[in-house]
Design an enzyme around this catalytic site. Structure first.
Site, PDB file in Angstrom:
ATOM      1  N   LYS A 144     124.314 -35.238  -5.385  1.00 26.37           N
ATOM      2  CA  LYS A 144     124.444 -33.967  -4.671  1.00 26.37           C
ATOM      3  C   LYS A 144     125.780 -33.291  -4.973  1.00 26.37           C
ATOM      4  O   LYS A 144     126.838 -33.865  -4.739  1.00 26.37           O
ATOM      5  CB  LYS A 144     124.308 -34.237  -3.171  1.00 26.37           C
ATOM      6  CG  LYS A 144     124.245 -33.006  -2.282  1.00 26.37           C
ATOM      7  CD  LYS A 144     124.055 -33.445  -0.834  1.00 26.37           C
ATOM      8  CE  LYS A 144     123.882 -32.305   0.132  1.00 26.37           C
ATOM      9  NZ  LYS A 144     123.725 -32.800   1.527  1.00 26.37           N
ATOM     10  N   GLU A 204     115.545 -36.049   1.857  1.00 21.61           N
ATOM     11  CA  GLU A 204     116.914 -36.490   1.612  1.00 21.61           C
ATOM     12  C   GLU A 204     117.192 -37.761   2.419  1.00 21.61           C
ATOM     13  O   GLU A 204     116.730 -37.907   3.546  1.00 21.61           O
ATOM     14  CB  GLU A 204     117.878 -35.382   2.046  1.00 21.61           C
ATOM     15  CG  GLU A 204     119.347 -35.730   1.905  1.00 21.61           C
ATOM     16  CD  GLU A 204     120.259 -34.650   2.463  1.00 21.61           C
ATOM     17  OE1 GLU A 204     121.418 -34.577   2.016  1.00 21.61           O
ATOM     18  OE2 GLU A 204     119.822 -33.878   3.351  1.00 21.61           O
ATOM     19  N   CYS A 252     119.287 -30.534  -0.245  1.00 20.58           N
ATOM     20  CA  CYS A 252     119.667 -29.916   1.019  1.00 20.58           C
ATOM     21  C   CYS A 252     120.685 -28.779   0.895  1.00 20.58           C
ATOM     22  O   CYS A 252     120.329 -27.650   0.540  1.00 20.58           O
ATOM     23  CB  CYS A 252     120.151 -31.007   1.975  1.00 20.58           C
ATOM     24  SG  CYS A 252     120.010 -30.556   3.730  1.00 20.58           S
TER      25      CYS A 252
END
Length: 257
Positions: A110, A44, A144
């Site tokens: 995300k 990430e 994540c």
């Protein structure tokens, strides 16, 4: 004939808010890869570290890194995936780029921005999940904090590979280890987690723990040091697991808003 996907997991330290330095470091590291790799997975925010100050990064850096990924993918005849700080339409996103050898690029912003660090205050959250068809494999890449939300990863498309790229810190690494294995088992899929290693400028330590689980939750690869880990994924394995254990047929039916 069994279809295989050869994957390289790049577990690396990151220079803080310095995209040029990180690209140059990755240039050096990726030179060591053999020619039989199909997919390179980067962490990430692999050009900056997990910064909550995107305005410290030149707005053009997202496009520069995209161009770098496209050039690297073409040179090595591989696909590349990882997330970066990206500026577009007057907003910053934590954007995952999946770049194929011909330059085709798929994006995923995300969805679950990390509220504990204030990511939701500076990055615009995404709304759409991404499934990429590449070399006979259906791949679902995420970022994540998405790992903590199993409904978002729910395998309704019968994807073959679930990928999480991360900056996951040491104090909560047990959650990382446990949830990656759970996502593999519940979705009957390969699950790959690629975490960074080292420390950042705001005091967080990252222990790596990049890992690969098969569709039954068996650990295939695991690392706690700065290195590139390679693994080979088998389409036959996924077929055998799902044909023998038809658990996905019994999943609950519902939709997300």
């Amino acid at each position: 004939m069994d279809e295989l996907l050869n994957v390289a997991l790049v577990q690396t330290s990151l220079a803080w808010e310095d995209p040029k330095a990180n690209r140059e470091e990755l240039d050096t590291k990726l030179e060591a890869l053999t020619s039989d790799i199909d997919l390179i997975v980067l962490p990430e925010m692999f050009t900056t570290g997990f910064t909550m100050s995107p305005r410290n990064i030149e707005k053009e850096e997202g496009q520069r890194t995209l161009a770098w990924m496209q050039q690297k993918a073409k040179e090595k005849d591989v696909a590349m995936v990882g997330s970066i700080v990206f500026f577009e339409n007057d907003a910053y996103t934590n954007r995952l780029l999946f770049v194929e050898p011909d330059g085709k690029t798929s994006i995923y912003d995300k969805r679950h921005t990390f509220t504990l660090a204030g990511e939701d205050k500076v990055y615009q959250a995404g709304k759409e999940r991404l499934i990429v068809n590449y070399k006979g494999f259906k791949i679902c890449p995420m970022i994540c904090y998405d790992l903590r939300f199993p409904v978002w990863a729910r395998n309704t498309e019968d994807y073959d590979v679930l990928i999480y790229v991360a900056n996951w810190p040491e104090p909560r690494i047990t959650a990382w280890d446990t949830l990656l294995k759970a996502r593999a088992i519940e979705n009957m899929t390969y699950c790959i987690g690629v975490n960074r290693i080292g420390s950042d400028e705001v005091g967080h330590k990252y222990p790596g723990h990049s890992v690969v689980f098969d569709g039954l939750g068996k650990e295939l690869e695991f690392s706690v040091k700065e290195e590139i880990v390679t693994t080979s994924l088998s389409k036959k394995h996924i077929h055998e697991v799902r044909n023998k254990l038809k658990f996905l047929n019994d999943r609950d039916r519902f939709t997300l808003e």
